[in-house]
Design a protein around this motif. Structure first.
Motif, PDB file in Angstrom:
ATOM      1  N   MET A  81       1.050   7.104  -6.703  1.00 38.39           N
ATOM      2  CA  MET A  81      -0.354   7.477  -6.892  1.00 38.39           C
ATOM      3  C   MET A  81      -0.496   8.577  -7.931  1.00 38.39           C
ATOM      4  O   MET A  81       0.300   9.506  -7.994  1.00 38.39           O
ATOM      5  CB  MET A  81      -0.942   7.946  -5.559  1.00 38.39           C
ATOM      6  N   ASN A  82      -1.531   8.447  -8.761  1.00 39.69           N
ATOM      7  CA  ASN A  82      -1.847   9.450  -9.781  1.00 39.69           C
ATOM      8  C   ASN A  82      -3.224  10.019  -9.462  1.00 39.69           C
ATOM      9  O   ASN A  82      -4.247   9.393  -9.736  1.00 39.69           O
ATOM     10  CB  ASN A  82      -1.835   8.812 -11.175  1.00 39.69           C
ATOM     11  N   GLY A  83      -3.245  11.185  -8.854  1.00 40.94           N
ATOM     12  CA  GLY A  83      -4.504  11.766  -8.414  1.00 40.94           C
ATOM     13  C   GLY A  83      -5.460  12.077  -9.545  1.00 40.94           C
ATOM     14  O   GLY A  83      -6.674  11.908  -9.408  1.00 40.94           O
TER      15      GLY A  83
ATOM     16  N   PHE B 181      -5.738   4.395  -6.218  1.00 37.02           N
ATOM     17  CA  PHE B 181      -4.471   5.100  -6.340  1.00 37.02           C
ATOM     18  C   PHE B 181      -4.242   5.630  -7.751  1.00 37.02           C
ATOM     19  O   PHE B 181      -3.382   6.484  -7.965  1.00 37.02           O
ATOM     20  CB  PHE B 181      -3.308   4.182  -5.948  1.00 37.02           C
TER      21      PHE B 181
ATOM     22  N   LEU C 249       2.191   1.688  -3.477  1.00 39.05           N
ATOM     23  CA  LEU C 249       1.147   2.197  -4.363  1.00 39.05           C
ATOM     24  C   LEU C 249       0.921   3.681  -4.133  1.00 39.05           C
ATOM     25  O   LEU C 249       0.753   4.454  -5.083  1.00 39.05           O
ATOM     26  CB  LEU C 249      -0.155   1.417  -4.137  1.00 39.05           C
ATOM     27  N   ARG C 250       0.917   4.073  -2.877  1.00 38.76           N
ATOM     28  CA  ARG C 250       0.725   5.486  -2.573  1.00 38.76           C
ATOM     29  C   ARG C 250       1.866   6.333  -3.138  1.00 38.76           C
ATOM     30  O   ARG C 250       1.672   7.480  -3.549  1.00 38.76           O
ATOM     31  CB  ARG C 250       0.605   5.691  -1.060  1.00 38.76           C
TER      32      ARG C 250
ATOM     33  N   LYS D  42       0.820  -1.208   0.000  1.00 39.11           N
ATOM     34  CA  LYS D  42       0.000   0.000   0.000  1.00 39.11           C
ATOM     35  C   LYS D  42       0.856   1.260   0.000  1.00 39.11           C
ATOM     36  O   LYS D  42       0.541   2.241  -0.685  1.00 39.11           O
ATOM     37  CB  LYS D  42      -0.936  -0.010   1.203  1.00 39.11           C
TER      38      LYS D  42
ATOM     39  N   VAL E 169      -3.046   3.921 -10.313  1.00 43.32           N
ATOM     40  CA  VAL E 169      -1.843   3.345 -10.915  1.00 43.32           C
ATOM     41  C   VAL E 169      -2.245   2.564 -12.162  1.00 43.32           C
ATOM     42  O   VAL E 169      -3.158   1.723 -12.115  1.00 43.32           O
ATOM     43  CB  VAL E 169      -1.113   2.415  -9.920  1.00 43.32           C
TER      44      VAL E 169
ATOM     45  N   SER F 217      -6.934   8.807 -10.712  1.00 45.56           N
ATOM     46  CA  SER F 217      -7.830   8.325  -9.671  1.00 45.56           C
ATOM     47  C   SER F 217      -9.175   9.034  -9.731  1.00 45.56           C
ATOM     48  O   SER F 217     -10.239   8.400  -9.686  1.00 45.56           O
ATOM     49  CB  SER F 217      -7.189   8.532  -8.295  1.00 45.56           C
TER      50      SER F 217
ATOM     51  N   GLU G  19      -6.208  -1.179  -6.911  1.00 45.15           N
ATOM     52  CA  GLU G  19      -4.914  -1.748  -7.278  1.00 45.15           C
ATOM     53  C   GLU G  19      -4.641  -3.068  -6.553  1.00 45.15           C
ATOM     54  O   GLU G  19      -4.023  -3.972  -7.120  1.00 45.15           O
ATOM     55  CB  GLU G  19      -3.804  -0.736  -6.977  1.00 45.15           C
TER      56      GLU G  19
END
Length: 207
Positions: A23-25, A42, A19-20, A16, A44, A28, A73
């Motif tokens: 992260m692609n806001g 996230f 993944l963070r 996690k 991704v 997302s 994810e």
């Protein structure tokens, strides 16, 4: 991405955090706007998830734990990390029942279901099911098998064609299911002249 901890909870936490970190806001937010209502997204992309999966242990307990997370994810990684030899048809039914989105179906079929010894049997079972998700998985799986050169006997071929005809002629069938059925039919038609002629006749009858 290396795994430093041996406990399952630490592995999940590490994944996690990783993944963070990527992260692609924007992605997302876009996914949420398209109806993906996970607890957490996230954003991704799949190629990056596949890269991560190559470095993670392909472990049953880890994959099962990831599947239980309401995180996009994690659910996608679960199918990439689950060892096919530890996964059976009964568990496949459970996962299909728990799926909510087409992306989960596509990813899990590609990385896991298509590698199961029971893949063909489950595919034919699912395309004849009443639920939309089983039918989607069934057509996706048959398309995958046909594209890899797998052939079926006359009885199974007729069953597939009958189900595909019913799905493609049903205006109430969800678009992803109809699209998967159409693509499976095209892969079937690539198997040989006989299959191509049969498929052409089916498509012509639907016009």
């Amino acid at each position: 991405m290396t795994m430093q901890s041996d406990t399952l909870s630490d592995r999940l936490r590490h994944i996690k955090l990783s993944l963070r970190g990527v992260m692609n806001g924007v992605t997302s937010a876009s996914m949420r706007q398209k109806g993906l209502n996970y607890k957490l997204i996230f954003g991704v992309e799949l190629p990056r998830l596949r890269e991560m999966a190559e470095e993670l242990p392909h472990d049953y307990d880890l994959a099962a734990a990831l599947w239980k997370e309401d995180i996009r994810e994690c659910r996608l990684l679960a199918g990439m990390l689950m060892p096919p030899e530890r996964f059976d048809g009964e568990l496949a039914d459970i996962w299909v029942e728990q799926m909510r989105f087409a992306e989960e179906a596509e990813c899990t079929v590609h990385h896991l279901f298509a590698r199961l010894p029971c893949a063909s049997a489950k595919a034919f079972e699912w395309i004849a099911a009443e639920g939309d998700m089983p039918r989607l998985c069934g057509y996706l799986l048959l398309g995958r098998l046909f594209s890899s050169g797998a052939r079926c006997g006359e009885r199974d071929a007729n069953e597939f064609l009958d189900q595909a005809r019913a799905t493609l002629s049903d205006p109430t069938a969800p678009h992803p299911v109809r699209l998967a059925a159409h693509r499976a039919l095209l892969h079937f038609m690539n198997l040989g002249e006989k299959e191509e002629a049969t498929g052409e006749a089916l498509l012509s009858a639907l016009e």
